[in-house]
Design a protein around this motif. Sequence first.
Motif, short mmCIF file in Angstrom:
data_model
loop_
_atom_site.label_atom_id
_atom_site.label_comp_id
_atom_site.label_asym_id
_atom_site.label_seq_id
_atom_site.Cartn_x
_atom_site.Cartn_y
_atom_site.Cartn_z
N GLY A 93 0.79 -1.22 0.00
CA GLY A 93 0.00 0.00 0.00
C GLY A 93 0.83 1.28 0.00
O GLY A 93 0.26 2.37 -0.02
N MET A 94 2.15 1.14 0.01
CA MET A 94 2.99 2.34 0.02
C MET A 94 2.85 3.10 -1.29
O MET A 94 2.63 2.50 -2.34
CB MET A 94 4.47 1.97 0.26
CG MET A 94 4.73 1.44 1.65
SD MET A 94 6.49 1.22 2.04
CE MET A 94 7.16 0.41 0.62
N THR A 95 3.00 4.41 -1.20
CA THR A 95 2.93 5.26 -2.39
C THR A 95 4.33 5.74 -2.76
O THR A 95 5.30 5.46 -2.04
CB THR A 95 2.01 6.47 -2.14
OG1 THR A 95 2.53 7.22 -1.04
CG2 THR A 95 0.59 6.02 -1.82
N GLY A 96 4.45 6.44 -3.87
CA GLY A 96 5.74 6.90 -4.37
C GLY A 96 6.57 7.62 -3.31
O GLY A 96 6.06 8.48 -2.59
N GLY A 97 7.82 7.25 -3.20
CA GLY A 97 8.72 7.88 -2.25
C GLY A 97 8.74 7.25 -0.87
O GLY A 97 9.62 7.54 -0.06
#
Length: 160
Positions: A93-97
């Motif tokens: 579920g992590m997003t960019g960066g």
Amino acid sequence: MAAEAGISTLGVKLGYGIGTVTTAPTAFKWLERANSIGGISLSTEQIDASALEDLVSKYVQGRQDTGGTWEVTFNLSNDVIDQLNELIEAYNGMTGGEKMWFEVWSPYLDDGFFVIAQVPANIPMPEFGQNALQTVAMSFTIEEYKGMQTAIEPTETTSP
């Protein structure tokens, strides 16, 4: 003052949280029932700095290599499976960066050991043996070993 004889591994906790490459999380969620936490060795590569006139090779220090893999073994139970699935879901579920940070925390040290790592896509099938503790080994891919920093005790209730 004489140095301590050594410290025990009793009470050591493994936690995870989401940060960035440069910013560590402020809280870590405890991954309970870790049976063993693999070490991370730092082997230093050697760069040949010899010239034609050198009769003996000369070297300079190169980068350090972690080996790329970090293994953590857990006592297997339905609760541990739920925690590992939650870890995988948080990673996916992590997003960019964003990066997944891990901390190995000891009640006897002021600093913890910090690692940015990629999480396996699935829980692997463990070995099954007679009259043995059922464990599962999770193999993480090391992105960056951050080394020792001020410890943050992982908790059961704090979400990353």
